[in-house]
Write a protein that holds these residues in place. Structure first.
Motif, short mmCIF file in Angstrom:
data_model
loop_
_atom_site.label_atom_id
_atom_site.label_comp_id
_atom_site.label_asym_id
_atom_site.label_seq_id
_atom_site.Cartn_x
_atom_site.Cartn_y
_atom_site.Cartn_z
N VAL B 219 30.16 118.24 53.77
CA VAL B 219 29.05 117.64 54.50
C VAL B 219 27.76 118.41 54.18
O VAL B 219 26.69 117.82 54.00
CB VAL B 219 29.33 117.61 56.02
CG1 VAL B 219 28.11 117.17 56.79
CG2 VAL B 219 30.49 116.67 56.30
N LEU B 220 27.90 119.73 54.04
CA LEU B 220 26.76 120.57 53.66
C LEU B 220 26.24 120.15 52.29
O LEU B 220 25.03 119.92 52.10
CB LEU B 220 27.20 122.03 53.62
CG LEU B 220 26.11 123.07 53.38
CD1 LEU B 220 25.21 123.19 54.59
CD2 LEU B 220 26.71 124.43 53.06
N PHE C 156 22.03 112.07 61.75
CA PHE C 156 22.68 111.38 60.65
C PHE C 156 24.06 111.97 60.36
O PHE C 156 25.05 111.23 60.26
CB PHE C 156 21.78 111.49 59.41
CG PHE C 156 22.43 111.03 58.15
CD1 PHE C 156 22.62 109.69 57.90
CD2 PHE C 156 22.87 111.95 57.23
CE1 PHE C 156 23.23 109.26 56.75
CE2 PHE C 156 23.49 111.53 56.07
CZ PHE C 156 23.67 110.19 55.83
N LEU C 157 24.16 113.30 60.26
CA LEU C 157 25.44 113.95 59.96
C LEU C 157 26.42 113.73 61.11
O LEU C 157 27.62 113.55 60.90
CB LEU C 157 25.24 115.45 59.69
CG LEU C 157 24.53 115.78 58.38
CD1 LEU C 157 24.45 117.28 58.20
CD2 LEU C 157 25.24 115.16 57.19
N ILE C 162 31.35 110.86 63.17
CA ILE C 162 31.98 109.85 64.02
C ILE C 162 32.59 108.73 63.17
O ILE C 162 33.73 108.30 63.39
CB ILE C 162 30.96 109.29 65.05
CG1 ILE C 162 30.70 110.36 66.12
CG2 ILE C 162 31.47 108.00 65.68
CD1 ILE C 162 29.90 109.88 67.29
N VAL C 163 31.83 108.27 62.17
CA VAL C 163 32.35 107.25 61.25
C VAL C 163 33.63 107.76 60.59
O VAL C 163 34.63 107.03 60.48
CB VAL C 163 31.29 106.87 60.19
CG1 VAL C 163 31.91 106.09 59.04
CG2 VAL C 163 30.17 106.07 60.83
N ALA C 164 33.61 109.03 60.16
CA ALA C 164 34.77 109.62 59.49
C ALA C 164 35.98 109.64 60.42
O ALA C 164 37.10 109.34 60.00
CB ALA C 164 34.45 111.03 59.01
N GLY C 223 25.98 104.26 49.79
CA GLY C 223 24.75 103.70 50.35
C GLY C 223 24.05 104.68 51.28
O GLY C 223 22.84 104.81 51.24
N ILE C 224 24.83 105.42 52.10
CA ILE C 224 24.17 106.24 53.11
C ILE C 224 23.68 107.57 52.56
O ILE C 224 22.92 108.26 53.23
CB ILE C 224 25.06 106.49 54.35
CG1 ILE C 224 26.38 107.14 53.98
CG2 ILE C 224 25.27 105.21 55.11
CD1 ILE C 224 27.23 107.49 55.18
N ILE C 225 24.10 107.95 51.34
CA ILE C 225 23.57 109.18 50.76
C ILE C 225 22.06 109.04 50.60
O ILE C 225 21.32 110.02 50.53
CB ILE C 225 24.24 109.52 49.41
CG1 ILE C 225 24.17 111.01 49.16
CG2 ILE C 225 23.63 108.75 48.26
CD1 ILE C 225 25.02 111.46 48.01
#
Lengths: 283, 283, 283, 283
Positions: B219-220, C156-157, C162-164, C223-225
């Protein structure tokens, strides 16, 4: 396009096939879209052995129905256009032909499995129906941004390839065949896998020196990914700015296509084709 | 460069080799480009065992032809430049030498396979011929953007390396030798593989704690990839803006090189070398 | 800082250790930098079994020399600061302590290999010597940009985590234990590996449905990167703009540290510490 | 909200559950947050076989306590809202129901392990409590930027999927079943894994031609990652700029929810719900 009168059936058919402003034209597009997606599903299902064994006949019949439908459409397109040769050798003309022919060939030769996959090209036809350019609406400054940055991104990717070849050769010298770097092309392949941060791991450096060089390659790849991104986002920012400044007067375009040269995106009040000067059929 | 007259053969040769404004100069560049690409292909094919076994003699002869061609070119370059020592120890001078010598050494020592791959360095010569800087044209604000952000990206990559060393040591303590983290350098290597989102998977954490730390690392890495990208794109946006404001007066540069010091990119109307003051040979 | 006179040895020592404006201060920093890098190299070499077996005594002696050097430095730092307690419990004070103590503990307990790796924390000391903030110069708008986007990137992280967790649970339900998704935490770990585009491949979906969901996860991750990158680059662009507008009057800062509270980055003409008001020792 | 008086218990309960401006409301939110996180921890621990075997009873009892707590909360939410039907079929209403019911079903059917994982949906409830939109504060130009770029990113991802299907079919034709590309859907899956630079490595091209095409796919993926990033960062830059220009008058919103329709984010001085016109209970 106020009233439609005094048209021959060719003209009417042309309007249905090539345009999406009339109800018939819209219906045609929707049916075609469903047929394309169904045919892609068929190609996929056919490739799954277990599924093909069970439902071979069903798949075969469905494929024939779709092939015949596409054949009719292909012929109709040729008839209704004034310059059929131009259509046949256009990008979409070739795609239409290549995605229809494999089933007929299989009848003659039989068991040409490889050719069958050509039908996946049908997917490219989706772009024609969706007329994506229109859907994108005012967002064509994205396309402008990509065009503006094309030269720079090409030079960038060219440099990436040269770096990959040189680093790949170095890794081949260091790791050698015993660690999976069997030859230079394979080593270059590994280098591209690593530089682009894909990292399959089917080949991985084993020697300490190789791992050190690999680390440099990775950090390099991590650093240079910034370059294309930076270019595109800067160009895109510029495009949106220019857009605002020039007050981009929103011209409304319709989906009508010229009966002579098939040029699209005519303005709503256009009387003649902007490409070939042919009279447009505003009823 | 209006008329060419009263020149010695040296001057003429210099013009052919170092410049691309005359037809002979352009021809020379194209031939050299083909020779370089052919030689790279040879190096690659040679490294493929099965191919080398079959066509060993053909490859060997082709390699000798190219080596001799490059040797002639190398000598010609030395002769035509006024200060050969300067050329020999310049970046391209060394590349030219290193990419020509391996074949001769193989004659003396024999079977020095490792050295042979040095020939891949020839690829770097492509940059000289393409004179990429010119092709990039007005896009040198990309280079300016990269220069402007160099310091920050260096600091950033330095910080990434330090983070990798510390996290690598922690992972070595947690996972230990039994899970593939055999020593700290290897553990740091794994950490760089993960931080840069390459992820080979040849080493992967097995303990729950190790996987938790790995998740943090990932994640970092995902978060910090934003930093270099953000820097480059912001700097590039700035560059393009400054560019517009200062009305970047497009000075036309030619590919002529000074016969004395080999400096390039002289202005079209330049009479003397901007680097050493030597008279340029405008006929 | 014009002349240095009438100073006690403590004051002089403080200047050497904490500042880099005098020749002695610079020398001290260079020696310390070399010692730190050497000690990190030692920690790494020690962890390589084959190397440690051969040169165990050499490594041990070198480590003792560096430990004693660092101990002396640690004590000197405590003596010369007016408020030693504050230093001891500061970030760098704790790092200094933790990176010095392991060797002494190994004397008492013996064979505490795990603790030994703590010495890698010494690397963090590099940041103090390099006084990176200064090197970065005017680029502290990068730091401002990061600070400005910190809240958004955190949210965002947090959303990514949560998505993960949710997608990880779904993958656990689909793939199950037989395909490597042995429990939910491991499944979440896989999901983070995939979302961040690392992709180790130690766990990979085997069922068609699992592979379909995995594809969605990947496209989502791809996409979210864009989000953190977009935030940082936009904030950074803003920072640079504000910077230009406010005509950022380049105040020259020196490396002098307050003898009382160790605050750094005083202006060249500062007479008193901006943090605690203590008189600065301008000779 | 100055004074609270003359309220029925329903109104009071509504305020505690749906709002966070009173001390009781805040306490409720904190307790709920802890309960949610604890329940997620339970779901995770339950999925770890070794842990579940040891502490099965403890986990079971804890799960029942939390389920009953959530049931009470669910009923309280239904009672206090004026239009319960609307709440029940709202997004959060369904989430609340689905995350509470699995334990009751397990009582009836027994051993429905798969359903149990549904409880992970509870995590989505966190978003309600945190009322993230509020925490994000003025940063809603990030959300605006994402909304503005949604259409373009969708088209982009759609194009990525089409490219993946076509390239996947080509790879299936080249590599075939013997190299892991057993059917087209799997081949498309591999293509998405590669295009998004995830690169598991569970399937990897083995033939030279396949590796060459794979290299193109990777470089393509590396190049196109620039597109969504560029869009988001450019849109975000625009949003922040517009923001500055229109002097975004910071309206203060509170967490109060309408007793009739549950609409949130009312302005501090609002007398009536902006959504349904119902009188708000400002004491």
């Amino acid at each position: 396009m106020n009233k439609i009168q005094n048209k021959g059936w060719k003209r009417k058919l042309h309007e249905i096939i090539y345009e999406a402003d009339t109800p018939e034209g819209k219906l045609f597009d929707v049916v075609l879209l469903i047929a394309i997606l169904a045919s892609i599903l068929l190609v996929m299902l056919e490739s799954i052995k277990s599924f093909d064994n069970k439902y071979h006949d069903l798949l075969n019949i469905s494929e024939w129905i779709i092939t015949i439908l596409f054949s009719i459409e292909y012929i109709a397109r040729i008839i209704t256009v004034k310059k059929p040769i131009k259509y046949i050798f256009s990008f979409y003309g070739i795609i239409d032909f290549l995605s229809t022919i494999p089933k007929y060939i299989s009848l003659l030769v039989g068991g040409l499995h490889a050719l069958a996959a050509l039908r996946a090209l049908r997917l490219l036809r989706v772009f024609r129906i969706l007329k994506l350019a229109r859907y994108l609406g005012a967002s064509n400054n994205l396309i402008n941004a990509l065009k503006a940055s094309k030269a720079k991104i090409s030079v960038f990717l060219f440099a990436v390839v040269i770096v990959a070849i040189i680093l790949g050769t170095i890794m081949y010298m260091i790791e050698g065949e015993e660690n999976g770097f069997t030859n230079i092309p394979k080593s270059v392949y590994w280098c591209i896998v690593t530089l682009t941060t894909v990292g399959f791991g089917d080949i991985a450096p084993q020697t300490p020196l190789g791992q050190f060089i690999a680390s440099l390659v990775m950090v390099l790849g991590y650093g240079i990914i910034a370059v294309p991104t930076g270019i595109v986002s800067a160009e895109y920012t510029n495009q949106t700015k220019t857009d605002k400044e020039t007050k981009n007067t929103n011209v409304h375009l319709n989906t009508q296509a010229c009966t002579n040269c098939s040029a699209e995106n005519h303005k709503d009040d256009a009387e003649f084709c902007y490409h070939c000067g042919h009279k447009l059929n505003h009823g």
